[in-house]
Design a protein around this motif. Structure first.
Motif, PDB file in Angstrom:
ATOM      1  N   VAL A 109       0.830  -1.206   0.000  1.00 59.00           N
ATOM      2  CA  VAL A 109       0.000   0.000   0.000  1.00 59.00           C
ATOM      3  C   VAL A 109       0.867   1.260   0.000  1.00 59.00           C
ATOM      4  O   VAL A 109       0.640   2.196  -0.784  1.00 59.00           O
ATOM      5  CB  VAL A 109      -0.945   0.011   1.224  1.00 59.00           C
ATOM      6  N   ALA A 110       1.870   1.290   0.862  1.00 58.91           N
ATOM      7  CA  ALA A 110       2.736   2.473   0.965  1.00 58.91           C
ATOM      8  C   ALA A 110       3.467   2.747  -0.344  1.00 58.91           C
ATOM      9  O   ALA A 110       3.596   3.903  -0.771  1.00 58.91           O
ATOM     10  CB  ALA A 110       3.748   2.277   2.098  1.00 58.91           C
ATOM     11  N   THR A 111       3.929   1.698  -1.002  1.00 56.20           N
ATOM     12  CA  THR A 111       4.647   1.878  -2.266  1.00 56.20           C
ATOM     13  C   THR A 111       3.704   2.356  -3.359  1.00 56.20           C
ATOM     14  O   THR A 111       4.076   3.182  -4.196  1.00 56.20           O
ATOM     15  CB  THR A 111       5.328   0.560  -2.695  1.00 56.20           C
ATOM     16  N   THR A 112       2.480   1.879  -3.347  1.00 56.96           N
ATOM     17  CA  THR A 112       1.467   2.366  -4.293  1.00 56.96           C
ATOM     18  C   THR A 112       1.233   3.857  -4.096  1.00 56.96           C
ATOM     19  O   THR A 112       1.143   4.623  -5.065  1.00 56.96           O
ATOM     20  CB  THR A 112       0.141   1.599  -4.105  1.00 56.96           C
ATOM     21  N   LEU A 113       1.175   4.287  -2.852  1.00 55.29           N
ATOM     22  CA  LEU A 113       0.950   5.700  -2.549  1.00 55.29           C
ATOM     23  C   LEU A 113       2.155   6.573  -2.903  1.00 55.29           C
ATOM     24  O   LEU A 113       2.015   7.773  -3.127  1.00 55.29           O
ATOM     25  CB  LEU A 113       0.629   5.869  -1.061  1.00 55.29           C
ATOM     26  N   SER A 114       3.343   5.976  -2.955  1.00 57.29           N
ATOM     27  CA  SER A 114       4.575   6.751  -3.153  1.00 57.29           C
ATOM     28  C   SER A 114       4.768   7.252  -4.579  1.00 57.29           C
ATOM     29  O   SER A 114       5.644   8.087  -4.823  1.00 57.29           O
ATOM     30  CB  SER A 114       5.796   5.920  -2.735  1.00 57.29           C
ATOM     31  N   ALA A 115       3.949   6.790  -5.509  1.00 55.56           N
ATOM     32  CA  ALA A 115       4.058   7.264  -6.890  1.00 55.56           C
ATOM     33  C   ALA A 115       3.796   8.766  -6.951  1.00 55.56           C
ATOM     34  O   ALA A 115       2.744   9.238  -6.504  1.00 55.56           O
ATOM     35  CB  ALA A 115       3.071   6.512  -7.784  1.00 55.56           C
ATOM     36  N   GLN A 116       4.759   9.518  -7.460  1.00 59.44           N
ATOM     37  CA  GLN A 116       4.648  10.972  -7.582  1.00 59.44           C
ATOM     38  C   GLN A 116       4.390  11.642  -6.228  1.00 59.44           C
ATOM     39  O   GLN A 116       3.682  12.651  -6.145  1.00 59.44           O
ATOM     40  CB  GLN A 116       3.526  11.351  -8.570  1.00 59.44           C
ATOM     41  N   CYS A 117       4.952  11.064  -5.173  1.00 53.66           N
ATOM     42  CA  CYS A 117       4.768  11.631  -3.840  1.00 53.66           C
ATOM     43  C   CYS A 117       6.008  11.338  -3.007  1.00 53.66           C
ATOM     44  O   CYS A 117       6.670  10.315  -3.207  1.00 53.66           O
ATOM     45  CB  CYS A 117       3.532  11.012  -3.181  1.00 53.66           C
ATOM     46  N   THR A 118       6.327  12.219  -2.072  1.00 60.04           N
ATOM     47  CA  THR A 118       7.502  12.015  -1.231  1.00 60.04           C
ATOM     48  C   THR A 118       7.248  10.921  -0.196  1.00 60.04           C
ATOM     49  O   THR A 118       6.112  10.724   0.247  1.00 60.04           O
ATOM     50  CB  THR A 118       7.890  13.310  -0.489  1.00 60.04           C
ATOM     51  N   ASP A 119       8.306  10.246   0.198  1.00 59.18           N
ATOM     52  CA  ASP A 119       8.188   9.212   1.223  1.00 59.18           C
ATOM     53  C   ASP A 119       7.710   9.810   2.544  1.00 59.18           C
ATOM     54  O   ASP A 119       6.937   9.188   3.282  1.00 59.18           O
ATOM     55  CB  ASP A 119       9.540   8.518   1.433  1.00 59.18           C
ATOM     56  N   ALA A 120       8.168  11.017   2.846  1.00 59.77           N
ATOM     57  CA  ALA A 120       7.772  11.672   4.096  1.00 59.77           C
ATOM     58  C   ALA A 120       6.265  11.883   4.148  1.00 59.77           C
ATOM     59  O   ALA A 120       5.623  11.638   5.180  1.00 59.77           O
ATOM     60  CB  ALA A 120       8.498  13.009   4.249  1.00 59.77           C
ATOM     61  N   ARG A 121       5.691  12.328   3.046  1.00 52.42           N
ATOM     62  CA  ARG A 121       4.249  12.537   2.979  1.00 52.42           C
ATOM     63  C   ARG A 121       3.505  11.213   3.083  1.00 52.42           C
ATOM     64  O   ARG A 121       2.495  11.101   3.794  1.00 52.42           O
ATOM     65  CB  ARG A 121       3.888  13.260   1.675  1.00 52.42           C
ATOM     66  N   VAL A 122       4.001  10.183   2.395  1.00 52.17           N
ATOM     67  CA  VAL A 122       3.377   8.858   2.450  1.00 52.17           C
ATOM     68  C   VAL A 122       3.350   8.336   3.887  1.00 52.17           C
ATOM     69  O   VAL A 122       2.339   7.808   4.353  1.00 52.17           O
ATOM     70  CB  VAL A 122       4.108   7.847   1.540  1.00 52.17           C
ATOM     71  N   ASN A 123       4.447   8.522   4.605  1.00 53.35           N
ATOM     72  CA  ASN A 123       4.521   8.022   5.983  1.00 53.35           C
ATOM     73  C   ASN A 123       3.522   8.725   6.909  1.00 53.35           C
ATOM     74  O   ASN A 123       3.001   8.115   7.846  1.00 53.35           O
ATOM     75  CB  ASN A 123       5.947   8.190   6.521  1.00 53.35           C
ATOM     76  N   ILE A 124       3.256   9.990   6.627  1.00 48.82           N
ATOM     77  CA  ILE A 124       2.243  10.719   7.405  1.00 48.82           C
ATOM     78  C   ILE A 124       0.857  10.140   7.118  1.00 48.82           C
ATOM     79  O   ILE A 124       0.062   9.903   8.028  1.00 48.82           O
ATOM     80  CB  ILE A 124       2.276  12.224   7.060  1.00 48.82           C
ATOM     81  N   VAL A 125       0.596   9.900   5.840  1.00 47.63           N
ATOM     82  CA  VAL A 125      -0.724   9.406   5.409  1.00 47.63           C
ATOM     83  C   VAL A 125      -0.971   7.971   5.870  1.00 47.63           C
ATOM     84  O   VAL A 125      -2.058   7.647   6.361  1.00 47.63           O
ATOM     85  CB  VAL A 125      -0.845   9.508   3.874  1.00 47.63           C
ATOM     86  N   THR A 126       0.036   7.108   5.727  1.00 47.91           N
ATOM     87  CA  THR A 126      -0.180   5.700   6.090  1.00 47.91           C
ATOM     88  C   THR A 126      -0.367   5.520   7.605  1.00 47.91           C
ATOM     89  O   THR A 126      -1.013   4.568   8.037  1.00 47.91           O
ATOM     90  CB  THR A 126       0.971   4.807   5.604  1.00 47.91           C
ATOM     91  N   LYS A 127       0.188   6.411   8.381  1.00 45.88           N
ATOM     92  CA  LYS A 127      -0.010   6.325   9.832  1.00 45.88           C
ATOM     93  C   LYS A 127      -1.504   6.392  10.157  1.00 45.88           C
ATOM     94  O   LYS A 127      -2.016   5.605  10.974  1.00 45.88           O
ATOM     95  CB  LYS A 127       0.741   7.465  10.531  1.00 45.88           C
ATOM     96  N   GLU A 128      -2.207   7.303   9.500  1.00 44.42           N
ATOM     97  CA  GLU A 128      -3.654   7.429   9.715  1.00 44.42           C
ATOM     98  C   GLU A 128      -4.407   6.296   9.026  1.00 44.42           C
ATOM     99  O   GLU A 128      -5.349   5.725   9.595  1.00 44.42           O
ATOM    100  CB  GLU A 128      -4.139   8.780   9.168  1.00 44.42           C
ATOM    101  N   LEU A 129      -3.980   5.970   7.811  1.00 47.31           N
ATOM    102  CA  LEU A 129      -4.666   4.938   7.034  1.00 47.31           C
ATOM    103  C   LEU A 129      -4.627   3.580   7.729  1.00 47.31           C
ATOM    104  O   LEU A 129      -5.651   2.896   7.850  1.00 47.31           O
ATOM    105  CB  LEU A 129      -4.034   4.831   5.643  1.00 47.31           C
TER     106      LEU A 129
END
Length: 214
Positions: free
Chosen positions: A34-54
């Motif tokens: 899931v995290a890698t899917t979200l990382s497309a065209q997005c920073t890892d830092a932003r993904v880590n913020i989002v996945t914490k809630e998700l």
């Protein structure tokens, strides 16, 4: 292995280490998918913020597979392309639950059969979860491997195949980690710090820039 490639690897190992670093936060295979899917065209830092809630709201494959599309879209909105990402994440979790009996598969064909999962995402999971030698081609790997003349291709699949021939297996997943660190610190897409780079003698861009100054 070519002498030139061996020298490049030795520099990478010396300057960026050989430790497998995880830039995305995850606890298991489905979370990394899931995290890698979200990382497309997005920073890892932003993904880590989002996945914490998700992952807090949806703590299992079944929970995410059964999630409301609009709710997931709202949580992941800041990662960009959130309509497609939400649809693919829910779809892939349903596939893992129903077709693979709740277990993320390790095969490249099975992984890439999941909604929205390409070779890059599949190889991230294969390399980091299942420890299968895998070459991950992201924007940093594409740029660095072209500049260092490890490939002449622009197509990610062709680059992957070239690097599999050029690099020893124990550096397949490691090269991605080293290239990310190198790309972020020195070899930027625009304005690379060529004056402090240890790869000047191997770099196509540096040599072309030097010719232009003569």
């Amino acid at each position: 292995m070519k002498k030139r490639t061996k020298e490049i690897i030795e520099i990478f190992d010396k300057e960026f280490g050989t430790t497998i670093v995880h830039y995305l936060d995850y606890e298991n295979a489905w979370q990394l998918l899931v995290a890698t899917t979200l990382s497309a065209q997005c920073t890892d830092a932003r993904v880590n913020i989002v996945t914490k809630e998700l992952f807090k709201k949806y703590p299992s494959i079944d929970a995410l597979a059964s999630a409301n599309l609009k709710d997931v879209e709202e949580i992941i909105r800041s990662t960009g392309f959130y309509h497609n990402k939400a649809k693919n994440i829910i779809g892939s979790m349903k596939e893992v639950r129903d077709r693979f009996h709740g277990v993320v598969p390790s095969g490249i064909e099975e992984l890439t059969s999941l909604p929205g999962v390409g070779r890059k995402t599949a190889n991230v999971v294969r390399g980091n979860i299942f420890h299968e030698p895998s070459v991950v081609v992201d924007t940093h790997v594409k740029r660095v491997s072209n500049r260092l003349k490890l490939t002449k291709n622009q197509d990610p699949v062709k680059i992957e195949m070239d690097l599999m021939k050029e690099l020893p297996k124990d550096h397949w997943i490691l090269f991605n980690i080293q290239a990310i660190a190198f790309g972020r610190k020195i070899c930027h897409a625009r304005g690379p710090k060529c004056d402090i780079c240890s790869f000047q003698r191997y770099c196509k861009k540096y040599q072309e820039d030097m010719k232009g100054k003569i």
